[in-house]
Design a protein around this motif. Sequence first.
Motif, PDB file in Angstrom:
ATOM      1  N   ILE A   1       0.838  -1.209   0.000  1.00 24.87           N
ATOM      2  CA  ILE A   1       0.000   0.000   0.000  1.00 24.87           C
ATOM      3  C   ILE A   1       0.870   1.255   0.000  1.00 24.87           C
ATOM      4  N   ALA A   2       1.951   1.243   0.787  1.00 21.78           N
ATOM      5  CA  ALA A   2       2.845   2.407   0.791  1.00 21.78           C
ATOM      6  C   ALA A   2       3.458   2.610  -0.602  1.00 21.78           C
ATOM      7  N   ALA A   3       3.882   1.501  -1.232  1.00 18.31           N
ATOM      8  CA  ALA A   3       4.468   1.614  -2.568  1.00 18.31           C
ATOM      9  C   ALA A   3       3.414   2.075  -3.573  1.00 18.31           C
ATOM     10  N   TRP A   4       2.182   1.627  -3.383  1.00 18.40           N
ATOM     11  CA  TRP A   4       1.102   2.012  -4.294  1.00 18.40           C
ATOM     12  C   TRP A   4       0.855   3.509  -4.248  1.00 18.40           C
ATOM     13  N   ILE A   5       0.965   4.097  -3.050  1.00 19.95           N
ATOM     14  CA  ILE A   5       0.752   5.547  -2.915  1.00 19.95           C
ATOM     15  C   ILE A   5       1.822   6.294  -3.723  1.00 19.95           C
ATOM     16  N   ILE A   6       3.084   5.851  -3.583  1.00 19.96           N
ATOM     17  CA  ILE A   6       4.172   6.457  -4.375  1.00 19.96           C
ATOM     18  C   ILE A   6       3.892   6.275  -5.864  1.00 19.96           C
TER      19      ILE A   6
ATOM     20  N   THR B   1      13.654   0.679   1.638  1.00 23.78           N
ATOM     21  CA  THR B   1      14.169   0.477   0.288  1.00 23.78           C
ATOM     22  C   THR B   1      13.166  -0.286  -0.574  1.00 23.78           C
ATOM     23  N   ALA B   2      12.574  -1.327  -0.007  1.00 21.64           N
ATOM     24  CA  ALA B   2      11.608  -2.120  -0.763  1.00 21.64           C
ATOM     25  C   ALA B   2      10.431  -1.255  -1.210  1.00 21.64           C
ATOM     26  N   ILE B   3       9.945  -0.399  -0.292  1.00 23.40           N
ATOM     27  CA  ILE B   3       8.801   0.453  -0.625  1.00 23.40           C
ATOM     28  C   ILE B   3       9.175   1.423  -1.746  1.00 23.40           C
ATOM     29  N   VAL B   4      10.343   2.056  -1.614  1.00 20.78           N
ATOM     30  CA  VAL B   4      10.775   3.019  -2.629  1.00 20.78           C
ATOM     31  C   VAL B   4      10.970   2.319  -3.981  1.00 20.78           C
ATOM     32  N   ALA B   5      11.682   1.173  -3.967  1.00 17.64           N
ATOM     33  CA  ALA B   5      11.966   0.467  -5.218  1.00 17.64           C
ATOM     34  C   ALA B   5      10.675   0.009  -5.889  1.00 17.64           C
ATOM     35  N   LEU B   6       9.792  -0.598  -5.106  1.00 20.56           N
ATOM     36  CA  LEU B   6       8.532  -1.089  -5.664  1.00 20.56           C
ATOM     37  C   LEU B   6       7.669   0.072  -6.157  1.00 20.56           C
ATOM     38  N   GLY B   7       7.695   1.181  -5.400  1.00 16.46           N
ATOM     39  CA  GLY B   7       6.914   2.358  -5.776  1.00 16.46           C
ATOM     40  C   GLY B   7       7.392   2.962  -7.087  1.00 16.46           C
TER      41      GLY B   7
END
Lengths: 238, 220
Positions: free
Chosen positions: A31-36, A105-111
Motif C-alpha cells: 500500500i505504501a508503494a502504491w501511494i508512491i 528500500t523495498a517500498i521506494v523500489a517497488l513504488g
Amino acid sequence: MNYAWNWSVLFQAPYLGWLGQGIAMTMMVSIAAWIIALTLGTLIGILHSGASGALRLVTGCYINVFRNVPLLLQMFLWFFVVPELLPKAAGTWLKRDLPHPEVVTAIVALGLFTASRVAVQVAAGIAAVPRGQSMAAYASGLSTLQRYKLVLLPQAFRIVVPPMTSEFLTIFKNSSIALSIGVYELTAQTQQIQSFTYQGFEAFTAATVTYMTIALIVTALMTVIERRIAIAGPLARG
Amino acid sequence: MSGFDISVILHALPFLAKGLGLSLALTAVAMIGGLALGLVIAVIRLSRFRFPAMLAALYVNGFRAVPLILVIFWFYFLVPLLLGRPVGALYSVLIAFVMFEGAYYSEIIRAGLKSVRPGQWQAAQASGMTYLQTIRLVVLPQALRKMAPLMVTQGVVLFQDTSLVYVVSLHDFMTSASIVANTQNRIVELYVFAAFVYFAICTTGSVLAQRLSSGRRHAY
C-alpha cells in the motif's frame, strides 16, 4: 507420495504469529508503494502525454529504464549500490541510521518501478479521450491546466480504472520480491515456516489462500469504485 | 568506493555469459512450453464444454493471483515430493515457469482468438468444420498477427522474471552477477553492469514488439 499432514502447525506459536506479521508486512509495503506509484506515475503519465518534447523525452526515459530492468535487480541497486554512490555522509546514514532500511528500500523500489507502469496506463488513458474533447477545450479558451483538470483527466481517470486494478493486484504480488533484500513479508515468512517445520504444503497453502483473498478483495473494491464514478447518460462508455 | 573497476567484469565475463545463457534458455523453454500450454487452456476455455472450461478458468485465475516467487517455492518443494526423489532446482523451476507462463499466455491467446470476427467462426462452422479445425485453420492464423506483439512483450517480462530463480540459487545471469559482486567485493560494478545488460536485451525486445504492432497496422 509420503507426507505427514499437520495443518495445526499454522495455528501454533510462533508460526501463526509469523503468518500474521507476514500478511501485515505485505499489506504495508504494497500500500505504501502504491501511494508512491499512483502519485508519481500519474504525474509522469500526464507530462508524457503533454506537448513538450523535452518533457516527453525525459518521462519516456524514466518509463523505459524502470520497465526494462528486473525488479529484483532494481531492489539490489537501491539497497546495495545507491548508498555507495551517494556522498559518504548520506550513504552512511542510509546504511546505519535509517530505521528498517530494507523495508524503506523495498517500498521506494517497488513504488518507483510501479510508477513507470502506472505512467504508461495514464498516458494511454489520456490518449484514449476523443481528440474533439481537447479541441473543444482549446476553443472554449481553457488554459492547458484547465484543459487537463476539467476535461481530459476526469475522463482519462475513468478509462484507466480497469488497468489500474490489475496494476494494484500486481503490486501485492511484486511485493514478494522484497524478500530478496531481507523483508519478512508473507512469502518469506511461509518459506521460513517451511524450513523450520518441513510442513511446506500447509505453509504455502496459507500464503496462496491469502494472496487469492487479497486479489478478490481488491477486485471487489475496484469494481465498486468503477461503478461509483461511472458517468451516467449518453457520455457513458461501454 | 575507489573508481569503477571494469577489469572485474572482464575477468568474470565467461562466468557471466554462462549465467546469461541459462537465463535465455529458461526464457526460451518457458516461452515455448507456456505458449503450448496456454493454447490448450485457451481452446478449452472457449469451448462449449462447461466443466473443463471452468477448470481452465480456475487454473488461470489461480496462477495469476499469486506471486511467481511463491510458485517457484511451491514447485521447488512439490516436485521432488511428487516424484519421490530429489531432482535439482532446474527441473522444478522449469515446470514452475511453464505452468505459470501458461496461465498468462492463455489470456493473450484467448483475447486474440476472441478478437476474430464472429462471422469467421460461423462461416467455418457452416462449412462443416469441427471446433478444433475452426481454431486451427481459420481463427488461429488470423489471431496470430494480433497476438504476436503481446507475446513478445510477455517474453520480455518473462526474461526479467527469470531473475527470480535467484531465490533457489540457480546460476542465471542475475545470480551469477550477484556471486561475482560478493566474492570480488565489487557490488557497484557488477549490479550496474547487470542492469545495462538486462536493459539492452529488454529494450531490443520492446522495440521488436513495437515494430510488430505497427507493421500489423500497415498490413491492413
